[in-house]
Write an enzyme that holds these catalytic residues in place. Structure first.
Site, mmCIF file in Angstrom:
data_model
loop_
_atom_site.group_PDB
_atom_site.id
_atom_site.type_symbol
_atom_site.label_atom_id
_atom_site.label_comp_id
_atom_site.label_asym_id
_atom_site.label_seq_id
_atom_site.Cartn_x
_atom_site.Cartn_y
_atom_site.Cartn_z
ATOM 1 N N LEU A 48 19.433 40.603 -7.097
ATOM 2 C CA LEU A 48 20.389 39.448 -6.994
ATOM 3 C C LEU A 48 21.594 39.933 -6.179
ATOM 4 C CD1 LEU A 48 19.945 37.387 -10.185
ATOM 5 C CD2 LEU A 48 18.878 36.758 -7.702
ATOM 6 N N GLY A 92 19.367 38.639 -2.172
ATOM 7 C CA GLY A 92 18.769 37.827 -3.066
ATOM 8 C C GLY A 92 19.174 36.613 -3.162
ATOM 9 N N GLY A 100 33.048 46.454 5.482
ATOM 10 C CA GLY A 100 31.703 46.075 4.696
ATOM 11 C C GLY A 100 30.582 46.446 5.502
ATOM 12 N N LYS A 107 12.973 52.878 9.728
ATOM 13 C CA LYS A 107 12.544 51.643 10.639
ATOM 14 C C LYS A 107 11.724 52.057 11.794
ATOM 15 C CE LYS A 107 17.026 49.341 9.380
ATOM 16 N NZ LYS A 107 18.241 48.865 9.955
#
Length: 430
Positions: free
Chosen positions: A12, A16, A189, A207
């Site tokens: 979460l 999430g 961030g 990836k």
């Protein structure tokens, strides 16, 4: 009324919580597109009391993440915990073994264990979906698996890490060095407190290995990806590239041929005429070249709660419609076991930057090493002295085998004339 597709959600964090918000906000539209409602019935995370900006009291709380695989009302498990092994892998295995389809945004787990999980899903007749594992909300996996399914893909490559692209494009715009921009990216961030996976190219390599498997019908081979990150790129490199008509981007590049599977994550000089040169900030972009469809460009936000949640819920809509299909566009048993290509035989142009002592004979020493290895020099630039007395020398080569450049650098390794490790960047062609 058609029964809803019921979801058990592990994790979460930003994504999430974003999944819950998206399902709440677009519930009616999602139900129309999926043919039935999609609803969360159970959640699990480390801290039950944390304020995530969404109401989780309406869902069953499960302390042990692995228990979501056995939740009696859930049809699908969504994993947003992260990590190649540990709780995420335990949950994936248990969910598929327990008869529940599985959706994940976990590129590390798919890169390392995707073949095993695909086999388990196909054997059980379940869905394994991971659109959000590559390029966030950009539908590149769906594009390769479905939209370009009739094409032979010659090459897939692109900007696969938003943190690195933010740093490089910021260095480009402001002329500042790597460490300063990295610190700013962490404050904003865009970069983790420990940014190693991003700036050292590991995230992009995860990836790339997924994209290569989808593009070429090969088993995922993360261990064969050659990886170089961006932590040693200087502002001077970016300025030099600009003077030559290029921009520096960290690219993942893969192709497959008779010589084996080639996979590399490495800083490249990208010509200003190429669309990837104009991808800035934290944006991701992937190019796939098909033999009938031509060049396809997928571009958009590669991370964040909204884009990544969008990809997760798109996978859930597919499952609600009954659109399962093999996770890698063909049955796992049909995926070829790839041998790694010999990169020394590849040909191309290169940019090589040296940090050297400011003394007589250094340029001659570098030029002799290049000559002896068979490297043809297109141009050589020397810039003014640094505060420590060293100078930068940059070489652009004519097209030739990569093995020759490697041999020249080996010959120069340990030279008293070099005050730092050379920086070798490939020049994107085609």
């Amino acid at each position: 009324m058609t029964e809803p597709l019921r979801i058990a959600l592990a994790g979460l964090g930003t994504v999430g919580a974003g999944v819950i918000r998206l399902i709440d906000a677009n519930a009616a539209l999602i139900a129309r597109r999926a043919g039935r409602p999609i609803e969360v019935v159970a959640v699990s995370a480390r801290d039950r009391a944390k304020d995530r900006g969404v109401d989780i009291t309406r869902f069953d709380w499960v302390d042990d993440t692995a228990e979501l695989a056995r939740h009696p009302r859930a049809d699908v498990v969504v994993e947003l915990v992260g990590g190649s092994d540990g709780p995420a892998l335990t949950l994936a295995r248990a969910s598929l073994a327990g008869g529940k389809s599985f959706v994940t945004a976990n590129k590390a787990m798919i890169a390392h264990h995707g073949l095993e999980l695909a086999n388990a899903a196909e054997t059980a007749g379940l869905a394994l979906k991971f659109e959000a594992a590559v390029a966030g909300g950009v539908p590149v996996i769906k594009g390769l698996r479905e939209g370009a399914a009739a094409n032979e893909i010659a090459r897939v490559y692109g900007i696969l890490n938003g943190t690195c692209n933010f740093i490089l494009s910021k260095m480009e715009a402001e002329g500042r060095d790597f460490a300063e921009i990295l610190a700013e990216a962490q404050r904003l961030g865009y970069a983790e407190a420990d940014p190693s996976f991003d700036i050292d190219g590991v995230d992009a390599a995860h990836k790339l290995s997924i994209l290569a498997s989808l593009a070429f019908g090969t088993q995922p081979a993360f261990d064969q990806v050659a990886i170089t990150g961006v932590r040693h790129v200087l502002a001077a490199d970016i300025a030099e590239a600009a003077s030559l008509g290029y921009r520096i981007r960290l690219l993942g590049v893969a192709d497959a041929g008779s010589g084996g599977l080639f996979q590399r994550v490495h800083p490249h000089l990208v010509p200003l005429s190429h669309p990837l040169a104009h991808v800035t900030g934290s944006t991701n972009a992937v190019v796939a070249e098909g033999n009938f469809v031509g060049r396809l460009l997928f571009q958009g936000a590669g991370a964040g709660d909204g884009p990544t949640a969008s990809a997760v819920v798109a996978d859930l809509i597919d499952i609600a419609r009954g659109e399962f299909g093999p996770p890698y566009a063909m049955p796992a048993a049909a995926l070829a076991a790839p041998g790694a290509a010999d990169t020394g035989e590849r040909t191309g142009r290169a940019y090589v930057r040296f940090t050297v002592a400011d003394k007589v004979g250094v340029l001659a020493e570098i030029a002799a090493a290049m000559r002896d290895a068979g490297v043809s020099i297109e141009s050589l630039m020397q810039r003014g002295a640094n505060p420590d007395g060293s100078v930068l020398v940059a070489i652009v080569t004519h097209e030739g085998p990569e093995r020759a450049v490697a041999q020249a650098l080996d010959k120069l390794r340990g030279s008293a004339s070099l005050t730092g490790e050379p920086m070798w960047m490939h020049i994107l062609g085609g």
